[in-house]
Design an enzyme around this catalytic site. Structure first.
Site, short mmCIF file in Angstrom:
data_model
loop_
_atom_site.label_atom_id
_atom_site.label_comp_id
_atom_site.label_asym_id
_atom_site.label_seq_id
_atom_site.Cartn_x
_atom_site.Cartn_y
_atom_site.Cartn_z
N HIS A 1 0.91 -1.32 -0.26
CA HIS A 1 -0.10 -0.12 -0.06
C HIS A 1 0.72 1.54 -0.06
O HIS A 1 0.47 2.18 0.54
CB HIS A 1 -1.28 0.31 1.29
CG HIS A 1 -2.07 -1.10 1.69
ND1 HIS A 1 -2.75 -1.33 0.10
CD2 HIS A 1 -2.29 -1.88 1.87
CE1 HIS A 1 -4.15 -2.65 0.48
NE2 HIS A 1 -3.29 -2.53 1.29
N HIS B 1 -9.34 1.89 1.00
CA HIS B 1 -9.76 0.72 2.22
C HIS B 1 -10.55 1.03 3.14
O HIS B 1 -10.19 0.37 4.42
CB HIS B 1 -7.97 0.38 2.47
CG HIS B 1 -7.33 -0.66 2.54
ND1 HIS B 1 -7.66 -1.14 4.36
CD2 HIS B 1 -6.39 -1.32 2.58
CE1 HIS B 1 -7.28 -2.01 4.07
NE2 HIS B 1 -6.39 -2.53 3.56
N GLU C 1 -11.21 -3.71 -2.63
CA GLU C 1 -10.95 -2.81 -3.04
C GLU C 1 -11.21 -3.39 -4.64
O GLU C 1 -10.00 -3.68 -5.27
CB GLU C 1 -9.41 -2.99 -2.19
CG GLU C 1 -9.56 -3.07 -1.19
CD GLU C 1 -8.46 -3.38 -0.75
OE1 GLU C 1 -7.50 -2.73 0.00
OE2 GLU C 1 -8.12 -4.12 0.55
#
Ligand code: BGC
Length: 396
Positions: A151, A222, A361
């Site tokens: 991420h 997220h 996601e």
């Protein structure tokens, strides 16, 4: 030709210019930020903005509420571009908060789960061994998840303060320029993410990015959903239907093997609506690697609303709240909240318990920069990364 690297149409540019003309920035006052004072958040009004008013990295943080005046409200903060709460009517018409969140910026800084509700970048999900090659040159990123990059690195977009403009009641425009080589990624990346609540009870997320040097980009959000409401228990009885005949199996560090495997005959077959918990404990190596579901599904491209791919339908078994996801992206990371252990206090006062919420996601596949057969995540100067996803709510 990669779908998400389309030039912005003149129409959408004109619309955003018009929106900018009438823009105002929300006022901020000095910090309060006490994550210990928790309140009931059974209505959007009950969420107090004072915990978000402050300064981080010399930039003002605040809470913004987006509403369509038809029963849907989304609370967001520009700290990490996070969705703090999302209220929609359940089957009896009661406002239900289906996105878990924390009631202050300080709470997000201290949370053991870094990504709660955040806008994720530069690269959603993992890059193997925190390395990738672009045009023959190797780039090294921070290994913040075992040997891998996750991420966007240690200080990904979840920890930056975005410039925020609220042009109208239903829209929030977030902008951030990530400097060249920030977290090891080449090119200064100019990002704009527009969150809006539509008149048909959808949250629309519109991402654009441009770069001054060749780079890679894979943006997502997220949000952790609990369709029965924050603090209502685990999500194992809620149903998932994912319009994907294949998924990308992973190794023990959650990096895709590169294969696209059929879901048929496995616990990953969500082609028919199935309770999330129905097979989560099955004796299956992939479920062991993920500690549950933590996998990218290869979307079939089923035609859905807004001219986009219908990615998934999730339903709250108690609330009757249905969430349909539509996207331009080729993949959906379905994560069943396996690593949450109740260490963080949510805005309702409840804890973020194990599997107390799930993520869905929309994204390109994990580790695409190292997997030539996956759709490309490269972005070159002169191109505009543009991708749109909708999370649409109804109740039955
Ligand atoms: C990943 C999980 C990770 C989580 C962190 C998800 O997108 O797939 O593996 O633990 O993010 O919040």
């Amino acid at each position: 030709m990669n779908q998400s690297f389309k030039l912005l149409s003149a129409v959408s540019l004109a619309i955003s210019l018009l929106a900018c003309n009438s823009s105002t920035t929300e006022k901020t006052t000095p910090a309060a930020g006490d994550s210990t004072s928790v309140k009931k958040t059974d209505s959007p009004e009950s969420l107090d903005s004072s915990g978000f008013n402050g300064t981080i990295d010399g930039k003002k943080t605040a809470l913004y509420k987006l509403t369509n005046h038809k029963g849907m409200t989304v609370a967001m903060t520009n700290y990490g571009g996070r969705i703090v709460g999302l209220w929609v009517p359940d089957k009896s018409g009661n406002a239900t908060d289906v996105v878990i969140g924390i009631n202050s910026a300080k709470g997000y800084q201290e949370a053991t789960e870094a990504y709660l509700g955040a806008t994720i970048g530069r690269y959603g999900n993992r890059i193997a061994k925190a390395k990738f090659k672009l045009d023959g040159k190797e780039y090294t990123l921070a290994a913040n998840n075992g040997p891998n990059s996750l991420h966007g690195g240690k200080k990904g977009f979840q920890y930056v303060v975005w410039d925020a403009v609220q042009p109208n009641d239903s829209t929030l425009e977030l902008s951030y320029t990530s400097p060249d080589m920030e977290e090891g990624f080449p090119g200064a990346l100019k990002v704009k993410v527009t969150y809006s609540v539509t008149s048909d009870n959808a949250l629309k997320i519109d991402y654009t990015a441009t770069t001054d040097k060749p780079t890679i980009v894979n943006l997502t959000n997220h949000a952790y959903f609990n369709l029965n409401g924050e603090g209502s228990g685990d999500i194992l009885g809620q149903s998932a239907q994912i319009y994907a005949d294949k998924y990308t199996p992973v190794d023990s560090t959650l990096i895709p093997t590169g294969k696209l495997e059929p879901v048929a005959g496995t616990p990953f077959d969500f082609t028919k609506a199935t309770a999330i918990g129905a097979r989560i404990g099955a004796d299956n190596e992939q479920l062991k690697f993920g500690k549950g579901y933590d996998h990218n599904f290869v979307l079939n491209g089923t035609k859905g609303a807004y001219g986009l791919t219908h990615a998934a339908t999730f339903t709250g078994d108690q609330s009757g709240i249905v969430m349909d996801i539509y996207t331009q992206e080729p993949g959906l990371q379905f994560y069943s909240g396996n690593f949450n252990e109740g260490k963080n206090t949510l805005k309702s006062g409840a804890k973020d318990i194990h599997r107390g919420a799930f993520c869905a996601e929309t994204q390109h596949f994990p580790d695409s920069p190292n997997q030539p057969a996956f759709p490309s995540t490269e972005l070159k100067p002169g191109q505009t990364y543009h991708t749109v996803s909708y999370y649409k709510f109804s109740a039955k």
